[in-house]
Design a protein around this motif. Structure first.
Motif, PDB file in Angstrom:
ATOM      1  N   LEU A   1       0.884  -0.981   0.009  1.00 23.45           N
ATOM      2  CA  LEU A   1       0.134   0.006   0.179  1.00 23.45           C
ATOM      3  C   LEU A   1       0.713   1.381   0.325  1.00 23.45           C
ATOM      4  N   SER A   2       0.518   2.276  -1.165  1.00 20.55           N
ATOM      5  CA  SER A   2       1.170   3.937  -0.563  1.00 20.55           C
ATOM      6  C   SER A   2       0.626   4.300   0.404  1.00 20.55           C
ATOM      7  N   PRO A   3       2.125   4.872   0.766  1.00 18.08           N
ATOM      8  CA  PRO A   3       1.623   6.299   1.783  1.00 18.08           C
ATOM      9  C   PRO A   3       1.115   7.060   0.831  1.00 18.08           C
ATOM     10  N   ALA A   4       1.337   7.353  -0.369  1.00 11.94           N
ATOM     11  CA  ALA A   4       0.457   8.503  -1.186  1.00 11.94           C
ATOM     12  C   ALA A   4      -1.094   8.439  -0.930  1.00 11.94           C
ATOM     13  N   ARG A   5      -2.010   9.329  -1.530  1.00 13.59           N
ATOM     14  CA  ARG A   5      -3.019   9.985  -0.772  1.00 13.59           C
ATOM     15  C   ARG A   5      -3.005  10.596  -2.094  1.00 13.59           C
ATOM     16  N   ALA A   6      -4.505   9.799  -3.403  1.00 10.07           N
ATOM     17  CA  ALA A   6      -4.720  10.081  -4.703  1.00 10.07           C
ATOM     18  C   ALA A   6      -5.971  10.616  -5.099  1.00 10.07           C
ATOM     19  N   PHE A   7      -5.924  11.455  -5.744  1.00  9.00           N
ATOM     20  CA  PHE A   7      -7.152  12.038  -6.058  1.00  9.00           C
ATOM     21  C   PHE A   7      -7.292  12.115  -7.748  1.00  9.00           C
ATOM     22  N   SER A   8      -8.242  11.743  -8.259  1.00 13.55           N
ATOM     23  CA  SER A   8      -9.198  11.664  -9.560  1.00 13.55           C
ATOM     24  C   SER A   8      -9.044  13.069 -10.477  1.00 13.55           C
ATOM     25  N   VAL A   9      -9.402  13.311 -11.853  1.00 17.69           N
ATOM     26  CA  VAL A   9      -9.919  13.910 -12.359  1.00 17.69           C
ATOM     27  C   VAL A   9     -10.859  14.116 -13.380  1.00 17.69           C
ATOM     28  N   ASP A  10     -11.713  13.357 -13.892  1.00 17.30           N
ATOM     29  CA  ASP A  10     -12.430  13.593 -15.070  1.00 17.30           C
ATOM     30  C   ASP A  10     -14.338  14.356 -15.196  1.00 17.30           C
TER      31      ASP A  10
ATOM     32  N   ARG B   1     -14.465  16.034 -10.412  1.00 13.20           N
ATOM     33  CA  ARG B   1     -15.354  16.413 -11.174  1.00 13.20           C
ATOM     34  C   ARG B   1     -14.987  17.638 -11.792  1.00 13.20           C
ATOM     35  N   HIS B   2     -14.528  17.810 -13.285  1.00 13.81           N
ATOM     36  CA  HIS B   2     -13.908  19.164 -13.824  1.00 13.81           C
ATOM     37  C   HIS B   2     -15.201  19.468 -14.263  1.00 13.81           C
ATOM     38  N   ASP B   3     -15.755  19.195 -14.256  1.00 13.48           N
ATOM     39  CA  ASP B   3     -17.373  19.761 -15.385  1.00 13.48           C
ATOM     40  C   ASP B   3     -17.545  20.414 -14.031  1.00 13.48           C
ATOM     41  N   GLN B   4     -17.896  19.847 -12.858  1.00 12.38           N
ATOM     42  CA  GLN B   4     -18.582  20.632 -11.617  1.00 12.38           C
ATOM     43  C   GLN B   4     -17.816  21.520 -10.867  1.00 12.38           C
ATOM     44  N   LEU B   5     -16.094  21.270 -11.219  1.00  6.70           N
ATOM     45  CA  LEU B   5     -15.365  22.643 -10.557  1.00  6.70           C
ATOM     46  C   LEU B   5     -14.599  22.692 -10.742  1.00  6.70           C
ATOM     47  N   ASP B   6     -14.172  23.157 -12.493  1.00  3.46           N
ATOM     48  CA  ASP B   6     -14.019  24.254 -13.497  1.00  3.46           C
ATOM     49  C   ASP B   6     -13.939  25.763 -12.882  1.00  3.46           C
TER      50      ASP B   6
ATOM     51  N   ILE C   1     -17.444  29.715  -0.549  1.00  2.00           N
ATOM     52  CA  ILE C   1     -17.375  28.630   0.020  1.00  2.00           C
ATOM     53  C   ILE C   1     -17.135  27.556  -1.097  1.00  2.00           C
ATOM     54  N   ASP C   2     -15.926  27.354  -0.652  1.00  2.00           N
ATOM     55  CA  ASP C   2     -15.446  26.007  -1.790  1.00  2.00           C
ATOM     56  C   ASP C   2     -15.752  24.821  -1.233  1.00  2.00           C
ATOM     57  N   PRO C   3     -15.916  23.865  -2.575  1.00  2.00           N
ATOM     58  CA  PRO C   3     -16.736  22.834  -2.639  1.00  2.00           C
ATOM     59  C   PRO C   3     -15.755  21.464  -1.429  1.00  2.00           C
ATOM     60  N   GLN C   4     -16.145  20.485  -0.837  1.00  2.00           N
ATOM     61  CA  GLN C   4     -16.321  19.717  -0.372  1.00  2.00           C
ATOM     62  C   GLN C   4     -15.027  19.202  -0.467  1.00  2.00           C
ATOM     63  N   PRO C   5     -15.033  18.009  -2.266  1.00  2.00           N
ATOM     64  CA  PRO C   5     -13.916  17.575  -2.721  1.00  2.00           C
ATOM     65  C   PRO C   5     -12.526  18.261  -2.790  1.00  2.00           C
ATOM     66  N   LEU C   6     -12.337  19.747  -2.598  1.00  2.00           N
ATOM     67  CA  LEU C   6     -11.431  20.742  -2.562  1.00  2.00           C
ATOM     68  C   LEU C   6     -10.880  21.119  -1.254  1.00  2.00           C
ATOM     69  N   GLN C   7     -11.386  20.478  -0.399  1.00  2.00           N
ATOM     70  CA  GLN C   7     -11.115  21.062   1.286  1.00  2.00           C
ATOM     71  C   GLN C   7      -9.499  19.664   0.840  1.00  2.00           C
ATOM     72  N   HIS C   8      -8.613  20.654   1.927  1.00  2.00           N
ATOM     73  CA  HIS C   8      -7.465  19.867   1.888  1.00  2.00           C
ATOM     74  C   HIS C   8      -6.067  20.071   0.259  1.00  2.00           C
TER      75      HIS C   8
END
Length: 689
Positions: free
Chosen positions: A238-247, A357-362, A379-386
């Motif tokens: 298990l990688s120590p990284a915490r990843a996120f996708s953008v689609d 989701r870039h169409d929601q966050l662009d 207000i910044d959306p929750q997915p963008l926190q941190h």
């Protein structure tokens, strides 16, 4: 003296000029002189004249009843004169003999030819079968005649409607439905497609395009047989990284994700994590065969046909909240200078913290939001926190990577035109019907999230491409020798420069759930990660592997077909949008002679009135009629909106872009020039994209 003889299956008669033991010189009525072999001579006579004999023989032949002649004929082999004696009299006339010959010759279902002027009776059962076939052919001819009549009157027979796509695109030239369309087209002087449109054969233009595509590319349908996705048996750390996708929100095949570690330490590790179906799916397995048959996911507005079954995709997709198997590229960078210090590939599990989701966050993740830590939205959306600090670093890195590529490229990548998103209201991913309300939104190419992902994928594809080459492991590469006009991007097995991107090698590897080439390259990369310098010995594909070349050829063909279809369906929906919005005039820009591009929608079209206008001139265009089958629309320039000086200024900033395809012909396989035995060739006289 005259001779009656057979030549190339035809009966001829002429005057004897000279005669030898094995041949004779004969002069025909036309004056032509021919040499006739003795074996081909059937009758010698003094009178009547040759033309009179042939005419009389033809007339007499039609009086002979075949059934009666067959009864009179002997069981053994016989000559035509023998049957004439049986049928007419002991001493048949010359005309009767010749007439018998003609009748026997034209009735092979009753009498089989056994040599020059000699025949045998056909068996009774063969005659019965032949007569049934003749009657059937007669009935088919009558049916074709009726269909031709209906088509010519603007009505489409049900049988032709059912065979519509096969007739137009993959016809059986002997089928009566096909022959009826050909004959009706000739009779009405209309092209086959135009004829069928006028006859009402095409109920739904959308279905016309869709079913045409399926016939060509998915003749057995788009469904999948039930297959279990194999599990990954490797013990992956298990990688120590915490990843996120953008689609995009519609994306279900999440192939790639990013992670950032070490911010503030001076050394940052960028992680590019790719879904790892190649750890479970093996070459030659049933799921591999599915992928190799489809080669890519097919995209179109509101719908897609996936390369792999959804159950399989969901097994390996980088789903939020899961520890997902991945092929990870870790790139170590100097945090201040962004200099790449090294890279490493690992096979591991990585935690996916979010699917952005870039169409929601662009609209949130803007240049200002990324570059200025003091700037904030209400207000910044929750997915963008941190994630702001990570995204800001990734954006800075993406701009740096792009700038360095442009140095190699020799000129900047400038996106003067936006991308457009199509949304079918209420469709929710179901197969469209063609009447849905379509919404079109603008997405500017080079938006921050888009740039972050694209630059990371370019970095991965180029890094892995070079790594495979260093280890002597073949892959599937995309290359472009230069940016000179006409130099195309090519696929091959060698790591060659890609001038258009500005990298020394480029191997598609980051979408293994969506493109088969990427899955193939992932197998090779996995071998490199497991075996290092000995990877070439154990990789699934070896240097000069014929399978690789076969895959490249098949992929090129399929990818072109899929992209062409996507372009056609986007054009269909933009024409629908014009109709639904009641748009009658548009503002547009001339991009070549008599061709314009709409300023605020993805529409290009031919126009009248722009012949003398320079490239870059802005105009108002009145739209003409729209044809949803041919995807054709024309326009007329009604006013110029700019000045000569403004046009010149615009052209100074314009960068040459890819060729726009407005409308190419629909290549239908109905040949109006062929005869009944001719081969089919594609004709293309109907405009389409």
């Amino acid at each position: 003296m005259y001779l009656l003889f057979e030549e190339a299956g035809k009966f001829m008669a002429g005057r004897v000029l000279s005669e030898a033991e094995s041949s004779a010189q004969v002069e025909l009525d036309s004056g032509k002189r021919v040499k006739v072999k003795a074996a081909n001579i059937l009758l010698k006579f003094e009178k009547p004249a040759p033309a009179q004999l042939l005419a009389a023989a033809q007339a007499i032949s039609q009086t002979i009843e075949l059934e009666l002649a067959w009864e009179f004929a002997p069981e053994e082999e016989f000559g035509f004169a023998d049957l004439a004696r049986e049928y007419f009299s002991d001493k048949p006339t010359l005309e009767q003999q010749a007439g018998t010959l003609v009748r026997l010759f034209e009735a092979p279902h009753y009498f089989r030819r056994a040599g020059k002027g000699r025949f045998r009776k056909a068996p009774a059962e063969v005659i019965a079968q032949a007569l049934a076939a003749i009657e059937k052919k007669k009935q088919v001819a009558l049916q074709i005649e009726q269909w031709v009549k209906e088509l010519s009157q603007g009505e489409c027979p049900a049988a032709i409607r059912e065979q519509l796509y096969k007739i137009l695109f993959k016809p059986d030239k002997n089928a009566p439905e096909y022959k009826a369309v050909v004959e009706a087209s000739r009779a009405t002087h209309l092209g086959p497609l135009e004829l069928l449109i006028k006859a009402g054969a095409i109920d739904s233009p959308y279905q016309f395009h869709w079913r045409r595509f399926l016939l060509e590319n998915f003749p057995k349908g788009t469904g999948f047989a039930k297959l279990e996705a194999p599990i990954i048996r490797d013990e992956l750390p298990l990688s120590p990284a915490r990843a996120f996708s953008v689609d995009d929100s519609a994306t279900t095949e999440i192939d790639d994700a990013l992670s950032v570690q070490g911010l503030g330490s001076g050394t940052v590790v960028l992680g590019i994590h790719i879904a790892a179906p190649g750890l479970a799916i093996t070459p030659g397995s049933p799921i591999d065969q599915l992928g190799r048959n489809r080669l890519s996911t097919v995209y179109m507005p509101g719908y897609k046909v996936t390369m792999l079954p959804d159950d399989v995709v969901q097994t390996y997709t980088l789903q939020e909240g899961r520890d997902c198997p991945a092929v990870s590229l870790y790139v170590t960078l100097d945090e201040a200078t962004l200099t790449i210090q090294g890279s490493e590939t690992r096979l591991e599990r990585v935690h996916i913290g979010a699917n952005l989701r870039h169409d929601q966050l662009d609209a949130i993740v803007t240049t200002e939001w990324l570059d200025d830590p003091a700037f904030s939205h209400d207000i910044d959306p929750q997915p963008l926190q941190h994630k702001r600090e990570q995204l800001s670093f990734l954006y800075r890195l993406a701009k740096d990577l792009k700038a360095k590529r442009e140095v190699v490229r020799g000129k900047p990548e400038t996106f003067n035109r936006p991308d457009y998103n199509f949304r079918l209201v209420g469709n929710n991913g179901a197969e469209p019907k063609g009447h849905e309300t379509v919404q079109i939104s603008v997405r500017q190419r080079g938006a921050p999230l888009d740039l972050i992902v694209s630059e990371a994928m370019i970095l991965a594809n180029s890094t892995w491409g070079s790594w495979m080459a260093e280890l002597g492991v073949p892959g599937i590469y995309r290359s472009q020798a230069s940016l000179l006009p006409g130099v195309k991007v090519r696929m091959g097995t060698k790591a060659l420069p890609h001038a258009g991107i500005g990298v020394k090698s480029y191997a598609w590897s980051t979408s293994p759930l969506r493109r088969y080439t990427d899955l193939v390259n992932q197998w090779q990369i996995i071998a490199c990660a497991r075996h290092g310098k000995t990877a070439a010995l154990v990789a699934p594909f070896k240097p000069k592997d014929a399978d690789l070349f076969s895959i490249i050829s098949s992929f090129d063909s399929a990818y072109f077909a899929y992209n062409s279809f996507q372009g056609a369906m986007e054009r269909f929906w933009i024409l629908k949008y014009v109709q639904q919005q009641g748009i009658t005039e548009i503002e547009a820009t001339v991009f070549k002679e008599n061709m314009v591009r709409a300023d605020d929608m993805p529409l290009v079209l031919p126009v009248v009135g722009a012949k003398d206008l320079p490239r870059g001139a802005r105009v108002r265009v009145k739209l003409g009629d729209i044809d949803e089958v041919t995807l054709d629309v024309t326009g007329t320039v009604v006013a110029r909106l700019d000045t000569v000086a403004e046009t010149a200024a615009t052209l100074e900033d314009e960068v040459e872009d890819e060729e726009d395809v407005v409308a190419g012909p629909i290549a239908i396989a109905v040949d109006m020039t062929e005869n009944d035995t001719g081969a089919l060739t594609a004709t293309s006289d109907n405009p389409a994209p």
